[in-house]
Structures are given as C-alpha cells and as structure tokens.
Design a protein around this motif. Structure first.
Motif: not given
Length: 794
Positions: A296-297, A299, A302, A305, A323
C-alpha cells in the motif's frame, strides 16, 4: 438451427475451438455460452445476444473473433469506454501469443496506419470508429473498410443520450462501407427484437437470456432517505443510508461497492466512511497483513494510501493506472471490503460485489448542470451485485429521494426498452452522411434512414415514434434546412455537400455552432479592416450550443464578473461563465470558484477553437486563423499573449515559457538568437537547452527582402518593386499579406519556402506611402512577422 452442432454446458473450449483454446481464460463454456455458440461459430448471420451482467458475454465476443481469425478475416471490437479498449489490449495478449496482432485505436495515441492495416483484431470506442469511418477514403483510415466482423459490446449504449446516436450511425455506415458480420452483445434489454430487426439478425441468431441465466440471483430494492434543504448535508444522509445497507455484508466478510456521482465524491465518501465504520466498531480490512501494508505504501495517491489499509478504497478515472490496478486487484482478493467508485467502473472492469449501493442518482455535468443518472447507468451498476462462485445472492440498492422512488422501482421491475437517440441529432448526422458522399440524392436519404435503428424502432413502437411516412417527411424537412443553411447544395434530385457542410462534419459541430462560426468569418472577410478580433472569437466559442446548458451558481457569477469586467454582459449566465473560464485559462489564473468545471469546459473549447481556425482558413484569412491558433495555444498552456509563440517549440510548456519570458525571450527567434548559452542563463539545463534550440531551429525563420522599393516617388508617377519572403526553417503553410496605408494590396496563402510578391508604387495625392508585409502562420501559434517600408510622394 437445424444441422448445427449443439453444445452442452461444460463443453470444453479445447473441443469446441481447439486452435484457440489458449485464448480463453477458462476451460469450459457455461450454459448461456453453449446455447449461443452454434449461431456464433456455424453461421455467417448477424447475432444479437441479450444476457444478464456477469453471465459470460465476453466469451461470445471472443468466439466470434476466433471464427473471423480462422477464416483469415479482420475483427473489430467496439468497447463502450476508452479504459476498456486499453484493458482489452492487455487481456488479448493471449491472441498475440497465438500469432495474431491486436491494435487499439484511440484518440490519445498517434495512429500507426501500417499497424492498423495489418492488425487481425482492432479495438475502438464508437467515437473513434465514427471518426475512422468518416475518413475511410483517406490512406490513414482505409483499414476500417477491411473489417469482416464487428463485435459491439454493450449495444444497449444505443439508448445513451450523449453517445447512442454516434454508435447507431457508425454501425449503419460501417455496414454500407464493407458489410461486416455484426455480433451485438447486451445486458438484459426488453426489446432485443428491435436491435435484431435493425441488424437483420434472424430469429435463430437472436438470444434473450433471462434472469435465470444470471450466475448469482439478484435482489434489488429502492431505499429512500430523509431529504433536507442542504444538498451537502443530503450527501451525508445518503452515505449513512448506504453504509447501513452495506454494513451487514461487510460484517459477514462480504464486500460492498458504492457508486457516487463524481471523482471528488469517491474520495470524500471513503474518508467519511472510515470514520463512521470506526465509530460503529465494525471490523474491516486487513490491518494485520504486513505484505499488504507494505504494498500500500507504493500507491501514488496519498489519501488512497491511508484509506486502503483500513479496508476502504476508492476508484475513479483520475487515478494513475498503477493505483487503479492495485485497487482492482485488492478488491478482487478481498483486502478492500468497501469500495467507492464512479459509474465508469460498472461499464468497464469486472468487479462484482455481494452488495451494490447507488448513493447518488443525480450528478453534476459541467456542460448540462444537475442531471439524472441515466437508467442505463443505473441498471449497469446494479448488475454488478453478486460474485459468481462466492455469493449465493447479490444485493443491490438505489438510494433516492422519496419523490423519485416510484420511477426507480418501475425501472427495476420492468427494465428499460432501448430507444434510438438519433432524432435529436438528425440534422448533424444526415449532414455527415452527405459530406461523406454516402448520400448523394433524395432516394439515398431515404435509403440511409432505413438503415438506422431509429427506423427499426419506429416501426416497432409507432406510438412513441413517427410512422414511416411521417419519418420521411421529417427527414425531408431536415434536408431542406440543410440546403437553406448552406450546408448542402441541391439540384433536382441530386445533393452534394458544400465546404461549410464538410467542415461541420469534419469537426463534429452542431449546425447552429457551425453557422455562427461561418457568420463570424464572413463579417471579418467583408470588413473594411478584415480582422476577426480575439474578443469576438472567444465570445463566439463561449456562446456555442455545446455550452447552452452550463449552469452558473451565485458565487461563480460574482467571480466571473470580476474576471470579465463587463465583457459579455449580454450572454446567458452559463455562457458568460464559460467565457470567464476561457479568459482566465488563457493566463493560467482560473479562480478557485470556477475550477471544478474548468477542465471539461476548456477541453470542449479547444475542440471548438480548432474548428473555428479551420473555418478561418477557408472563409476568412490566414491572419484570422493565426489569431485563433494563438488563443488556442494560450488556453491549452496558460501563457500570456507576449510569450505564446514559445509553446510552438517542442519541449516548452507553460513552466518553461514563463521562465524564458522572464529572461526576455518571448519567441523562437529569440531562442535561435541567444543559443544554448543564453538558454542556460535563462534557467534551462544544458540538455534541455540543446533540445529546445534544435526544436526552435526547425520552426519557420522568416526573412523579408525588398527589391526596387524607392525612398520616394514623384506625384503622378508609378513604379514596380518586389518583396521576397524567405523561410530558413522547415516549411509551413503561411499567409503573405501586403498593404499600403492599411489598405490590402494582395494576400496569398502557400506552403512557405520562398515567395516573391510584386508591389506597385503609385504616386498619388498623399504625402507618403507606408507598405507593410505581414506573414502569418495559421497552424502555428507564432506572432505574425511584419516589415515596413515608407515611400515619400514628392
């Protein structure tokens, strides 16, 4: 169907299509597919299939493509969305692995005619196919006449207000051009027989698969909410109602898909839903999975995420492809349990969920204001409920105001017949067929009408449409308006397009917009000082019919009043809002209050400006076309008038143009003059400076030389001189205009390398003669280049 093979559910792909077994992502056909396969594989007839969402229609499309490929033909797949065309390119690498070529033709890529001509499978949207068939007699688009089979995905798009007529006339035109076999696929529709009648599909090749063929039974309801006076608060009331409906399924380990009106709404709803779920102490998501948290980091968004790690995601067309792909994968695998999306997801990606909730039945269209979501979209979204192989039932809900509940309940109970939308755009589409030469006499007009879905549906439902005689009268009246408007010439029974008609078709203009562009050009051409005028050009675009439904809120009116300072006071508020967005956009200073609609309005305006420029080239002058080209470039890049010529240089956008302008470099000639060192001094890196200089040198570099031009001429005498215009850069279309004392002597348009124009010097009753040469480039946003000579009269 006599004599055809009958397939049973579970028939192996390897047995039915042995040469193409690897092209399918599964090993056997289901009950619906097996029933339709004989018509697809053992007949040359056109086929129409109506079946519930997720029942496996795509496999029928692929089977039809396989049959075409096996016989050495070319297949065209029409997908309803551009995103889907790109998805098919990825999915159909399976065909590439078998030695067949797949080529996607979209507006966002440069067309490679050689690849298109050599492709075995072409993938397009209806809009791109419309464009290609309109240009079929050009070498670039000749490939479209070689199509042997056309597969229409989601043929019920015919009923779309905005896109239905395009699909209808494109299929009718394609059938006249090359007579391909047509395989039309649709979600459940009440009047599949009308589509079959239109496409000449026999009864044995027309399939109506009902709800019993849905892989997961669907329970659909209409839910109301407590409507208030505040639209913003109502959104949250509907969100709470949607979460109430989704929560039991989430708590049971299922997933919910909630459709909202806009991209921004997906983000705001996801943020609020995370808070509400936490308050309700609902267990959701994959909080303990380290690998998922790590992925997920990566993505780019912001907010997304932060959201996905709590099991809540959002999906819209503005996300990066990476994404979107991750969100889709995580929803399929269950890491995301609650997903908020716009309606485009329902048409494209196959992402079913146990529970589907439509939170918003109305949406804001920048060009139309607040509109109801189309019944087609509603049914398409509801059809995503139920995951084959995972759920025993799907649950779908429409959340709406109580006053609308009856209408939506009737839609869920009865479905919706597919209607033709051609009547509302009949004049523009008939003009296009005449411009293409498809229709060239009165009989052809009636023949064309009979190829349309409009005609087939009218015969089926005369209570809702004109009868055949009235239809003919309506088309005759439409043709008469085209002739009276100057779009078509008629001589006896023969008809042919005018230049105005051809340009109108080429740029997909509504007829009244084309008429206003033509009138503007004629006023400029007839004026004593022929000049379109930037204000007049911009106003005419802002007043185009395409913007007639734009709405303007009170706070917006205050803002655009400040932007325009009295300009366009007589326009309707919506059109004045458009004018304000265009004015502000040209300087890159769009006020915050106008930004929500600005992008869509600018894109539409750029299309209209390109059309107006072509009108200027034909009906006004090169200098007018150049003026419009500079307006177009300023709107696209947000640069000031002084530095607009810089964006003609490859590699220079608004940022670099601003940087160079601050250093006093405002056009390609300045770039050529200062060279790499000067560009570095202006703030560019050495590598960028070298590329920019190379691009600037490729643009026209004009030198003007006067030969035989005297300093003075005796009164009553005359002599002849010449002016030579040389271009040191690459050639380009240019207008060369010579005036004396602001009165035009000559104007010529040519592909400029070098040209010489004779100039007469006449000693009249004035004290001096001021000669000016002006060189304008209608296709480049360069300022006109001028040079003067003054001759005294003695």
């Amino acid at each position: 169907m006599a004599g055809r093979t009958e397939y049973e559910a579970g028939a192996a792909v390897a047995d039915v299509l042995p040469a193409f077994a690897d092209a399918f992502p599964f090993e056997s056909f289901n009950r619906m597919q097996a029933a339709a396969l004989p018509a697809i594989l053992e007949s040359d007839d056109n086929v129409v299939v109506s079946a519930p969402t997720a029942s496996g229609k795509t496999a029928l499309a692929e089977a039809a493509i396989c049959r075409t490929l096996e016989s050495g033909g070319t297949a065209l797949f029409l997908a309803p969305l551009r995103a889907l065309t790109n998805e098919k390119e990825s999915e159909w690498e399976r065909f590439e692995a078998l030695g067949y070529s797949v080529y996607v033709v979209t507006g966002e890529r440069d067309l490679n005619p050689r690849r298109a001509e050599g492709a075995d499978i072409l993938v397009m949207t209806p809009e791109k196919a419309d464009s290609a068939t309109r240009k079929h007699d050009s070498p670039r688009y000749a490939f479209v006449t070689d199509v042997d089979c056309c597969v229409i995905d989601e043929v019920h798009l015919l009923d779309s207000d905005q896109r239905g007529a395009v699909l209808e006339v494109t299929i009718s035109r394609l059938r006249r051009l090359c007579e391909p076999r047509v395989v039309a696929l649709s979600a459940t529709m009440r009047n599949v027989g009308d589509v079959a009648e239109w496409l000449d599909a026999p009864e044995a090749c027309t399939f109506r698969f009902g709800e019993s063929y849905r892989p997961v039974p669907l329970s659909a309801t209409v839910e109301t909410y407590a409507h208030g006076d505040n639209a913003f608060a109502d959104k949250y009331r509907r969100l709470y109602r949607a979460l109430d409906l989704a929560q039991p399924h989430i708590e049971d380990g299922g997933q919910a898909l909630v459709f909202v009106a806009s991209r921004q709404d997906t983000v705001r709803a996801a943020e609020k839903a995370r808070d509400v779920i936490a308050e309700r102490d609902v267990e959701i998501g994959s909080r303990g999975e380290y690998d998922f948290h790590t992925d997920a980091q990566e993505l780019q968004n912001d907010t997304l995420r932060q959201s996905v790690v709590d099991g809540v995601g959002f999906h819209h067309a503005g996300l990066s492809k990476g994404d979107k792909d991750r969100v889709e994968d995580w929803f399929k695998s269950g890491e995301i349990q609650l997903l908020f999306s716009t309606s485009t997801l329902a048409w494209g990606v196959n992402l079913p969920a146990r529970c589907v909730v439509i939170r918003d039945t109305k949406l804001h269209d920048p060009l139309e204001g607040e509109v109801d979501m189309s019944p087609l979209d509603i049914l398409q979204m509801l059809g995503r409920a139920g995951r084959p192989g995972y759920d025993d039932a799907g649950y779908a809900h429409v959340v709406c105001d109580g006053s609308d509940a009856g209408r939506y309940r009737q839609l869920l109970e009865d479905g919706k017949p597919i209607e033709s939308r051609l009547a509302g755009e009949l004049d523009a589409h008939l003009n296009a067929e005449i411009a293409l030469g498809v229709v060239d006499d009165i009989e052809d007009v009636m023949g064309w009408l009979e190829t349309t879905f409009y005609y087939a549906r009218a015969a089926s439902a005369p209570e809702h449409y004109d009868d055949p005689d009235s239809l003919r009268d309506r088309v005759s009246a439409t043709l008469e308006r085209l002739v009276d408007g100057g779009f078509v010439d008629q001589s006896g029974l023969e008809i042919e397009p005018t230049t105005l008609g051809r340009l109108t078709s080429q740029f997909y203009l509504r007829l009244d917009t084309a008429a206003s562009f033509h009138a503007l050009c004629e006023r400029a051409a007839d004026s004593d000082t022929p000049d379109l005028g930037g204000a007049a050009a911009l106003r005419t675009v802002a007043d185009a019919t395409a913007f007639d439904s734009v709405s303007a809120r009170r706070d917006e009116r205050e803002t655009f009043g400040a932007v325009l300072a009295g300009e366009g006071d007589d326009l309707e508020p919506g059109n004045r809002k458009v004018l304000a967005i265009l004015r502000a956009g040209m300087d890159g200073t769009t006020p915050a209050e106008l930004q929500s609609d600005a992008w869509v309005i600018r894109q539409n305006a750029l299309r209209l400006l390109a059309a107006l420029r072509a009108f200027c080239e034909r009906f006004a002058s090169p200098r007018d076309a150049n003026l419009v080209r500079r307006i177009e470039a300023r709107l696209e890049h947000g640069v000031g008038e002084e530095a607009v010529g810089l964006v003609a240089v490859g590699g220079i956008g608004s940022g670099r143009a601003s940087k160079l302008a601050k250093a006093g470099l405002v056009d390609p000639a300045d770039i050529r003059r200062v060279g790499v060192e000067g560009l570095i001094d202006a703030g560019l890196s050495e590598g960028v400076a070298e590329r920019v200089l190379e691009q600037a040198r490729a643009l026209p570099g004009v030198a003007i030389e006067w030969e035989g031009m005297p300093e003075a001429v005796p009164e009553g005498e005359n002599t002849m001189a010449e002016v030579t215009v040389r271009n040191a850069g690459e050639g380009a279309p240019a207008g060369v205009r010579v005036t004396v004392n602001d009165v035009e002597m000559s104007e010529t348009t040519r592909y400029l390398g070098e040209t010489t124009v004779p100039v007469g010097v006449f000693g009249g009753d004035t004290e001096e003669l001021t000669y000016e040469v002006e060189v304008s480039f209608p296709e480049l946003p360069l300022h006109p280049i001028r040079d003067r000579r003054v001759v005294a009269v003695e």
